[in-house]
Design an enzyme around this catalytic site. Structure first.
Site, mmCIF file in Angstrom:
data_model
loop_
_atom_site.group_PDB
_atom_site.id
_atom_site.type_symbol
_atom_site.label_atom_id
_atom_site.label_comp_id
_atom_site.label_asym_id
_atom_site.label_seq_id
_atom_site.Cartn_x
_atom_site.Cartn_y
_atom_site.Cartn_z
ATOM 1 N N ASP A 36 14.147 23.217 18.213
ATOM 2 C CA ASP A 36 14.423 22.444 16.999
ATOM 3 C C ASP A 36 14.503 20.951 17.279
ATOM 4 O O ASP A 36 14.548 20.150 16.340
ATOM 5 C CB ASP A 36 15.715 22.924 16.344
ATOM 6 C CG ASP A 36 15.432 24.026 15.332
ATOM 7 O OD1 ASP A 36 14.255 24.379 15.176
ATOM 8 O OD2 ASP A 36 16.379 24.533 14.719
ATOM 9 N N ASP A 286 -11.955 -6.877 -12.874
ATOM 10 C CA ASP A 286 -12.042 -5.802 -11.889
ATOM 11 C C ASP A 286 -11.342 -4.542 -12.356
ATOM 12 O O ASP A 286 -11.846 -3.448 -12.252
ATOM 13 C CB ASP A 286 -11.376 -6.242 -10.573
ATOM 14 C CG ASP A 286 -12.399 -6.847 -9.636
ATOM 15 O OD1 ASP A 286 -13.565 -6.929 -10.044
ATOM 16 O OD2 ASP A 286 -12.007 -7.227 -8.528
ATOM 17 N N GLY A 421 -14.397 3.080 -3.244
ATOM 18 C CA GLY A 421 -15.290 4.147 -3.674
ATOM 19 C C GLY A 421 -16.532 3.570 -4.328
ATOM 20 O O GLY A 421 -17.644 4.056 -4.114
ATOM 21 N N LEU A 422 -16.349 2.510 -5.105
ATOM 22 C CA LEU A 422 -17.502 1.870 -5.739
ATOM 23 C C LEU A 422 -18.443 1.315 -4.686
ATOM 24 O O LEU A 422 -19.656 1.429 -4.780
ATOM 25 C CB LEU A 422 -17.030 0.734 -6.657
ATOM 26 C CG LEU A 422 -16.435 1.175 -7.983
ATOM 27 C CD1 LEU A 422 -15.946 -0.037 -8.748
ATOM 28 C CD2 LEU A 422 -17.461 1.930 -8.795
HETATM 29 S S1 SF4 Z 1 12.548 27.683 10.858
HETATM 30 FE FE1 SF4 Z 1 14.461 26.562 11.114
HETATM 31 S S2 SF4 Z 1 15.319 27.305 13.031
HETATM 32 FE FE2 SF4 Z 1 13.189 27.912 12.978
HETATM 33 S S3 SF4 Z 1 12.122 26.283 14.039
HETATM 34 FE FE3 SF4 Z 1 12.051 25.778 11.878
HETATM 35 S S4 SF4 Z 1 13.797 24.489 11.564
HETATM 36 FE FE4 SF4 Z 1 14.126 25.508 13.501
#
Ligand code: SF4
Length: 541
Positions: A36, A286, A421-422
């Site tokens: 995490d 424009d 784009g133009l």
């Molecule tokens: S789902 Fe939640 S716990 Fe699992 S990796 Fe993603 S943030 Fe972390």
């Protein structure tokens, strides 16, 4: 559970990280599995922060699950308090840690630390990032101010008329869309209106700053997604009025100044409509050339509503789609849709949003980083107006969205993709011209310079074949030469020409669209009043 490549919002603990990373002297202990820590990259890689967020992870692993994971929390809290000496500690859990039910916040509280410890209950399976940020900010403000809360019903003493009114600015956070630049612009706007800025929070604030929040006369809710609950609690508890208009666009900036003056007890302001160049640019040759172009808007609620207003009322664009991923503020977005005759939708599935963009066939998409990818795939110009953002949405230069200068930035950011784009359309038209083809020498080298002398490989002298778009299920298929012919039509009428041709083919049971079918459709719609695309016919060869 649906697997996805992208999400508009992360889990709520990422919202809590945004609050912690915005402030000084606040540390966050996150009970979370190894892996995490990826969330650090949002700040250091995407927002280019010069320091990693103030977060300590317990980083438990699979082998820890049979042991004492609660002990890891206690250890991490003690370590963080000793090592970082924060003024306040946030303690929470990520999704996986929530499942093992260690009650990290309660464990941290039980340690009796001498600083405020704020346990965060963020239900990861029902709430998301913005809610997590709002709840964290609210809990932090509440925990800091609880000792000073007056008795219910205590009237707020009137402001001493000898001093200028003071307003806090609440809601800017790390990873907010241009929040850093917006704060600078808000300061200038409010100073001009005769209102001093008290505390800006969470961005750049300390815990001591939060203690000063009640001293201000009112609060400006810059980002309802992250600050509305705190603003409402301050209104109920300390009697501080809340300014809700977010000044994005010329009209909203005028409304903001009027609402600010009313809340601060000042005379109605003299709103200078020449303070931004946007109104003048909107009337210039424009941009009137671009008037009526079809625009699709998607983002968080604040930016989506603001973009819809600017698009319709200030640039004369035609709103053909409006949506948000902000479930908590869906009502506001739906009301904006009703105002502009569009049925607004709420979705956090980017593939659903992509399908809606394709069906609406807009000529400009205003969205998040995800819609930038979608628009690129569909060949439609796009400007990013809202988080989630990517590194290119965090420019080094001053680039606000709010106030008069923000309106200038918006004009540039939205109109230039259409103008580019133009230019591409002109390049496309002249690509095969004898003077301008890919292998032609630059004019200053002489128009007749042989291509070989320039070292241009033979393959590069041939325009690449246009890619054939995958047909929608049941839709007629485009043959490669018809697709190439369609690409010669200017991009701003191409989606309409495509839809009309497909309709023409489907109505006649034609499964494959050839160049001949394209021309027949062109002839049909050119001769049928009010149902075709005469512009498309005029450009097709
Ligand atoms: S789902 Fe939640 S716990 Fe699992 S990796 Fe993603 S943030 Fe972390």
């Amino acid at each position: 559970m649906q697997l996805t490549l992208w999400t508009y919002e992360g889990p709520p603990h990422v919202g809590a990280m945004r609050v912690a990373a915005s402030m000084a002297g606040v540390h966050y202990v996150l009970h979370a599995p190894q892996g995490d820590t990826y969330a650090d990259l949002l700040f250091t890689m995407i927002e280019r922060a010069d320091h990693r967020p103030p977060v300590s992870y317990t980083t438990f692993q699979a082998r820890d699950l049979g042991g004492d994971t609660a002990g890891l929390v206690i250890e991490a809290v003690r370590d963080a308090a000793a090592r970082f000496a924060p003024d306040a500690l946030l303690v929470g859990e990520s999704c996986t840690a929530e499942l093992i039910q260690d009650q990290a916040g309660a464990l941290a509280k039980s340690l009796g630390l001498a600083i405020p410890v704020v346990p965060l209950e963020l239900p990861a399976y029902s709430k998301k990032e913005n809610w997590g940020a709002a709840e964290t900010f609210y809990q932090l403000v509440r925990a800091t101010l609880l000792p000073n809360v007056p008795a219910p019903g205590t009237p707020r003493p009137p402001r001493d008329p000898a001093r200028r009114p003071v307003a806090n600015v609440l809601g800017p956070t790390a990873l907010g869309f241009r929040a850093r630049d917006d704060v600078r612009e808000l300061r200038a706007l409010m100073a001009e209106a005769g209102v001093d800025v008290g505390v800006v929070a969470p961005l750049g604030a300390t815990v001591a700053d939060l203690r000063r929040l009640p001293e201000a006369d009112l609060n400006v809710c810059y980002a309802p997604e992250t600050a509305l609950s705190a603003c409402e609690w301050l209104r109920r508890t300390f009697g501080q009025p809340v300014v809700r208009t977010v000044p994005i666009g010329v009209g909203a900036t005028g409304d903001f100044l009027r609402e600010l003056a009313a809340a601060a007890g000042l005379d109605a302001p003299n709103v200078r409509h020449d303070a931004s160049r946007l109104p003048w640019y909107s009337r210039s040759a424009d941009s009137t050339y671009l008037t009526g172009k079809r625009v699709f808007v998607f983002g968080d609620a604040t930016h989506a509503c603001a973009a819809a207003r600017v698009a319709v009322e200030e640039l004369g664009l035609d709103l053909v789609g409006l949506g948000t991923y902000s479930r908590e503020l869906a009502r506001e977005v739906r009301a904006t849709g009703t105002k502009y005759d569009v049925e607004a939708f709420v979705s956090d599935d980017y593939l659903d949003v992509e399908a809606r963009v394709a069906a609406a066939a807009p000529e400009l998409v205003l969205g998040t980083q995800m819609e930038r990818h979608t628009a690129k795939r569909l060949g439609v110009p796009c400007a990013v107006i809202s988080a989630p953002l990517h590194v290119q949405d965090v420019p080094a230069r001053h680039s606000p969205q709010v106030g008069w200068e923000g309106a200038n930035v918006i004009f540039d950011a939205w109109v230039h993709p259409l103008m580019m784009g133009l230019e591409e359309h002109l390049l496309g038209m002249f690509r095969d011209d004898f003077e301008f083809h890919d292998g032609a020498a630059p004019s200053h080298l002489g128009a007749r310079a042989p291509v070989a002398a320039l070292g241009v490989p033979a393959a590069a002298q041939v325009a690449p074949a246009a890619a054939v778009a995958a047909p929608a299920p049941g839709a007629p298929r485009w043959q490669a030469d018809a697709e190439a012919e369609l690409r010669k039509i200017p991009f701003f009428v191409r989606p309409k020409a495509r839809r009309n041709t497909e309709r023409f083919a489907a109505e006649r049971g034609v499964a494959d669209i050839s160049v001949e079918v394209l021309y027949e459709a062109k002839a049909h719609f050119s001769s049928t009043p009010h149902s075709g695309t005469p512009q498309a016919g005029a450009h097709a060869r």
